[in-house]
Design an enzyme around this catalytic site. Structure first.
Site, PDB file in Angstrom:
ATOM      1  N   SER A 131     -11.681  17.714  36.850  1.00 44.39           N
ATOM      2  CA  SER A 131     -12.192  16.335  36.792  1.00 44.39           C
ATOM      3  C   SER A 131     -11.591  15.481  35.694  1.00 44.39           C
ATOM      4  CB  SER A 131     -13.719  16.351  36.628  1.00 44.39           C
ATOM      5  OG  SER A 131     -14.339  16.695  37.849  1.00 44.39           O
ATOM      6  N   LYS A 158     -10.260  12.145  36.720  1.00 42.77           N
ATOM      7  CA  LYS A 158     -11.028  10.903  36.793  1.00 42.77           C
ATOM      8  C   LYS A 158     -10.688   9.923  35.678  1.00 42.77           C
ATOM      9  CE  LYS A 158     -14.638  13.206  39.369  1.00 42.77           C
ATOM     10  NZ  LYS A 158     -15.455  14.412  39.250  1.00 42.77           N
ATOM     11  N   SER A 194     -19.578  12.818  36.263  1.00 46.11           N
ATOM     12  CA  SER A 194     -18.395  13.371  36.932  1.00 46.11           C
ATOM     13  C   SER A 194     -18.589  13.424  38.448  1.00 46.11           C
ATOM     14  CB  SER A 194     -18.047  14.763  36.392  1.00 46.11           C
ATOM     15  OG  SER A 194     -16.695  15.080  36.636  1.00 46.11           O
ATOM     16  N   LYS A 226     -13.215  13.187  28.604  1.00 43.97           N
ATOM     17  CA  LYS A 226     -13.584  13.703  29.933  1.00 43.97           C
ATOM     18  C   LYS A 226     -13.498  15.218  30.007  1.00 43.97           C
ATOM     19  CE  LYS A 226     -15.069  13.153  34.074  1.00 43.97           C
ATOM     20  NZ  LYS A 226     -15.776  14.453  33.954  1.00 43.97           N
TER      21      LYS A 226
END
Length: 401
Positions: A63, A66, A118, A225
Site C-alpha cells: 500500500s 497509495k 489504507s 504510509k
C-alpha cells in the site's frame, strides 16, 4: 628509581586519559542493524542519501503505492469535489471503508480513507474519477513516476495488491515520497492521526485512524504510509522533522509489523545522528566590503548569530550577495546584503549583512581631491607602462644583436 616512578606515573596518566575514549563510537559511526532486505535513508530537502541497503532491488511495495495515488489526486482534482461511487469499486476487494455503488463522498474524505485507513475501495474510486478509468489513471501514475525520476517503478493498480508487474525500489519510493511531501495538502493528510468522514449511512465506518504508529511513538514524525501483503511483506515509508532537518526512510520486505516500525525508528535516529547544531554565522563577522563612489570603504558585517544543523562530513559554502549600488549617506547598521551558508545545495543559515560603519557624503573639496588623485594615478600608470615597454624593447634589441 625516580625515573622509573615518573615513567609509571606517565603511563597511568595516559591510560586514564586515553583508554576511555577507545570505547566511544560517535553516532555517525554506528551503522544501523536492519533486517529489512531493502532500505534507504535520505534528507528530504537535499535528497542526500545518508544510508542504503539494496536500494535498487525491485520489490512489491503493497500500500505504499497509495503515495502516488494520493499525490496525483491532489494535483489533478479539487479537494471539495463530490464523487459518486461507480461500478469499478467492486474490483477493489473486501478491504476498505465499505463504499457502495451510488454513494457520494468528497475527494478530501476519500483521501483520508486512502492514506489513513489504507482503503483499497477509496483507491479505485479516486483513480477512476480522476483518470476517467482506472487503466488511464495507471498511465498517469507511471508517467509521473518517470517525471520524478523513479525509473525502476511500474504501477499495475492504484492500491498495491499483489501483481507480478507491480513493483518499485526503496530508492524510487524515497524520491516519490520526497516529491509528495513538498505538497502541503499531501503532507497534511499523512500527518493526521484520525479523521471523521461525512457519510449518509450511519451504519458505515465513519472514523479512520492512521496505521502509521510512528505518529504516536516517534518525536517529530510527520508521515507517511504503511503497507503489507503476504508477498511484499511489511513496508513503511516514514518521515520525521527535527529543527530544520527532515529525514525520509523506506523499508521494504520486513516479516513482522513490530520489526518494520522498530527498524524505521532506528533509521530515523541514524539519519538525525549525522547532523549537529553549530554556530555558522557570528554577529559582527566581516563578509566583504563595498567600495563607495568616492573611494570610501564600507565593511559588510553579519547582523546576527545564526545556528543550524549541518553534517560534519560535508563541505559548506559561503555565498555573499551585496547591493550593486550603494548611495550616500550610509548609516551604520544599514542592510547592504545577505550571507548564506549552503551545504549540498541546501541553504542552512542566512543573515543580513549590514554596514559596519557610517559614511557621510563627502564635501566638495573631498570629491575634488578624489578626482585629482584619480587623474594623477592614471598618469603614473601610463608612465610606468611606457617605461616597461622601453625596457622590454631594449632587452629585445640586445638579444637580437
Amino acid at each position: 628509581m625516580k625515573r622509573l616512578s615518573l615513567l609509571l606515573i606517565l603511563i597511568a596518566v595516559l591510560i586514564t586519559v586515553y583508554l576511555p575514549w577507545q570505547g566511544i563510537a560517535y553516532a555517525s559511526d554506528i551503522q544501523p542493524d536492519i533486517s529489512a532486505p531493502s532500505a534507504i535513508v535520505i534528507e528530504e530537502k537535499t535528497g542526500d542519501v545518508l544510508w542504503e541497503k539494496n536500494p535498487d532491488e525491485k520489490r512489491g511495495i503493497a500500500s505504499t503505492t497509495k503515495i502516488m495515488t494520493a499525490l496525483l489526486v491532489i494535483e489533478l482534482e479539487a479537494l471539495d469535489t463530490t464523487v459518486t461511487v461507480g461500478d469499478d469499486v467492486l474490483s477493489a476487494g473486501r478491504y476498505g471503508i465499505k463504499l457502495s455503488v451510488g454513494e457520494r463522498m468528497s475527494i478530501n474524505d476519500l483521501l483520508y480513507a486512502l492514506m489513513l485507513n489504507s482503503a483499497n475501495d477509496a483507491a479505485v474510486v479516486v483513480a477512476g474519477h480522476v483518470g476517467g478509468s482506472v487503466e488511464k489513471f495507471l498511465d498517469v501514475m507511471n508517467m509521473k513516476a518517470l517525471e520524478i525520476g523513479a525509473e525502476n517503478t511500474n504501477y499495475a493498480n492504484p492500491h498495491g495488491l499483489t501483481d507480478g508487474s507491480h513493483y518499485s525500489t526503496a530508492r524510487d519510493l524515497a524520491l516519490i515520497a520526497r516529491y509528495a511531501m513538498q505538497n502541503k495538502d499531501f503532507a497534511r493528510v499523512v500527518a493526521t492521526k484520525e479523521w471523521k468522514l461525512t457519510r449518509a449511512d450511519p451504519k458505515k465506518p465513519a472514523v479512520v485512524e492512521n496505521r502509521n504508529k510512528l505518529l504516536w511513538s516517534y518525536p517529530g514524525a510527520t508521515g507517511i504510509k504503511t503497507g503489507y501483503t503476504d508477498s511484499a511483506g511489511n513496508c513503511l515509508v516514514s518521515s520525521a522533522k527535527r529543527g530544520d532537518i527532515s529525514i525520509i526512510t523506506v523499508i521494504l520486505g520486513v516479516r513482522s509489523q513490530e520489526a518494520v516500525f522498530r527498524e524505521s525508528k532506528a533509521l530515523l535516529d541514524y539519519g538525525f545522528s549525522l547532523y549537529s547544531t553549530k554556530k555558522l554565522i557570528s554577529e559582527g563577522t566581516t563578509y566583504g566590503k563595498v567600495k563607495m563612489k568616492y573611494g570610501q570603504t564600507v565593511h559588510l558585517v553579519a547582523a546576527s548569530d545564526v545556528k543550524a544543523a549541518v553534517r560534519d562530513s560535508v563541505d559548506t559554502k559561503v555565498i555573499v550577495k551585496r547591493k550593486s549600488v550603494v548611495r550616500y549617506p550610509v548609516k551604520k547598521g544599514m542592510v547592504l546584503g545577505r550571507v548564506a551558508i549552503v551545504q549540498s545545495g541546501r541553504t542552512v543559515a542566512t543573515s543580513d549583512l549590514v554596514a559596519g560603519e557610517a559614511v557621510k557624503k563627502p564635501a566638495f573639496s573631498q570629491i575634488m581631491r578624489f578626482y585629482i588623485n584619480q587623474f594623477l594615478g592614471s598618469i603614473f600608470k601610463i608612465r610606468q607602462a611606457g617605461s616597461a615597454s622601453n625596457h622590454l624593447w631594449g632587452e629585445n634589441h640586445l638579444s637580437i644583436a
